[in-house]
Design an enzyme around this catalytic site. Structure first.
Site, PDB file in Angstrom:
ATOM      1  N   ASN A  19       0.875  -1.172   0.000  1.00  0.00           N
ATOM      2  CA  ASN A  19       0.000   0.000   0.000  1.00  0.00           C
ATOM      3  C   ASN A  19       0.913   1.223   0.000  1.00  0.00           C
ATOM      4  O   ASN A  19       1.498   1.560   1.015  1.00  0.00           O
ATOM      5  CB  ASN A  19      -0.891  -0.044   1.260  1.00  0.00           C
ATOM      6  CG  ASN A  19      -1.737   1.202   1.407  1.00  0.00           C
ATOM      7  OD1 ASN A  19      -1.790   2.050   0.517  1.00  0.00           O
ATOM      8  ND2 ASN A  19      -2.412   1.312   2.554  1.00  0.00           N
ATOM      9  N   GLU A  39      -5.905  -5.254  10.310  1.00  0.00           N
ATOM     10  CA  GLU A  39      -4.899  -4.229  10.530  1.00  0.00           C
ATOM     11  C   GLU A  39      -5.185  -3.501  11.847  1.00  0.00           C
ATOM     12  O   GLU A  39      -5.968  -2.533  11.868  1.00  0.00           O
ATOM     13  CB  GLU A  39      -4.925  -3.210   9.386  1.00  0.00           C
ATOM     14  CG  GLU A  39      -4.549  -3.790   8.050  1.00  0.00           C
ATOM     15  CD  GLU A  39      -3.863  -2.740   7.180  1.00  0.00           C
ATOM     16  OE1 GLU A  39      -2.740  -2.997   6.752  1.00  0.00           O
ATOM     17  OE2 GLU A  39      -4.439  -1.669   6.955  1.00  0.00           O
TER      18      GLU A  39
HETATM   19  P1  PGA Z   1       2.474   0.058   7.706  1.00  0.00           P
HETATM   20  O1  PGA Z   1       1.029   0.316   7.053  1.00  0.00           O
HETATM   21  O2  PGA Z   1       3.022  -1.208   7.117  1.00  0.00           O
HETATM   22  O3  PGA Z   1       3.292   1.274   7.330  1.00  0.00           O
HETATM   23  O4  PGA Z   1       2.282  -0.049   9.182  1.00  0.00           O
HETATM   24  C1  PGA Z   1       0.153  -0.743   6.805  1.00  0.00           C
HETATM   25  C2  PGA Z   1      -1.114  -0.229   6.173  1.00  0.00           C
HETATM   26  O5  PGA Z   1      -1.532   0.893   6.475  1.00  0.00           O
HETATM   27  O6  PGA Z   1      -1.728  -0.923   5.339  1.00  0.00           O
END
Ligand code: PGA
Length: 262
Positions: A13, A170
């Site tokens: 992402n 998440e």
């Molecule tokens: P991060 O973000 O890996 O930077 O913690 C994950 C996400 O928001 O999908």
């Protein structure tokens, strides 16, 4: 290690990062690291970069995804992009209900549900995000929050319609904070989510649905996360912007599990 029913899926992402030339350069490096027979890979990029990234990964196992969509097919919705437009630009995947959309842009379980309908109608693979805040976790509300978000997202669908959908667990407290959930915490939430799907929708759907973990996934923690039986992949934010680290994440090694659990 995930069940053979579920092919691992690693999605990056990119959020609101990178110029077009930086996007193409990163996509080309990721492309080299994607081998046939590896996990499915998707790069969820800003709307403006979709066509150039799609071109850069063409013919490779990596797919391109959007980070959001509008639920209507077309119309006077200034600033929005539809499922059909995403597909037309080269997307096969779309993230729905990311916690940053929920927190800053008023995304609700109801809009997630409408967006999911639209994404499935355009043959996109939706990655529906759910997860609790730190406050909710500390108040022992994690399960309740997950159940509400899942029910809200999957309301009014027949089980067969959801067979292409992917869920991403998440925990909000782990996103961008460097504070990854431990493999045990992640496995616990994934087990709960799978039970929730079995109870609320169908056993078959629950057994086949891929559930990704997201929140500070890194090259040095992916192996132990992927060693858990109900983790079917990862949604990677910050580390998906660093080619070498993201490629290492794609090339996760599940051997760690056998050593850890032995
Ligand atoms: P991060 O973000 O890996 O930077 O913690 C994950 C996400 O928001 O999908």
């Amino acid at each position: 290690m995930t069940s053979p029913l579920r092919k691992p899926f690693i999605a990056g992402n990119w959020k609101m990062h990178l110029t077009l030339s930086e996007s193409v350069a990163l996509a080309k490096e990721v492309r080299v690291g994607c081998a046939d027979g590896g996990p499915e890979v998707a790069l969820c990029v800003p709307f403006t970069a979709i066509t150039v990234v799609a071109e850069a990964v063409k013919g490779s196992p990596a797919a391109v995804g959007g980070q959001d969509l509008h639920w209507e097919a077309q119309g006077a919705y200034t600033g929005e992009v539809s499922a059909k437009q995403l597909a037309d630009a080269g997307c096969r995947v779309v993230i729905i209900g990311h916690s940053e959309r929920r927190r800053y842009f008023g995304e609700t379980d109801e809009t997630v549900n409408k967006k999911l309908k639209s994404a499935l109608g355009a043959d996109l693979i939706p990655i529906v995000c759910v997860g609790e805040t730190l406050d909710e976790r500390e108040q022992q509300k994690t399960y309740r929050v997950l159940e509400t978000q899942i029910k809200g997202a999957f309301m009014n669908f027949a089980p067969a319609e959801l067979s292409r959908a992917i869920l991403a667990y998440e925990p909000v407290w782990a996103i961008g904070t460097g504070k990854t959930a431990t493999p045990d915490q992640a496995q616990d939430a994934h087990t709960f989510i799978r039970k929730c799907l079995a109870r609320g929708i169908s056993e078959k759907l629950a057994a086949g649905m891929r559930i990704l973990y997201g929140g500070s996934v890194k090259a040095d923690n992916i192996d132990s996360l992927m060693a858990e039986p109900d983790l079917d992949g990862a949604l990677v934010g910050g580390e998906s912007l660093k080619a070498a680290n993201f490629v290492r994440i794609i090339q996760f090694r599940t051997q760690a599990r056998m050593e850890r659990k032995a």
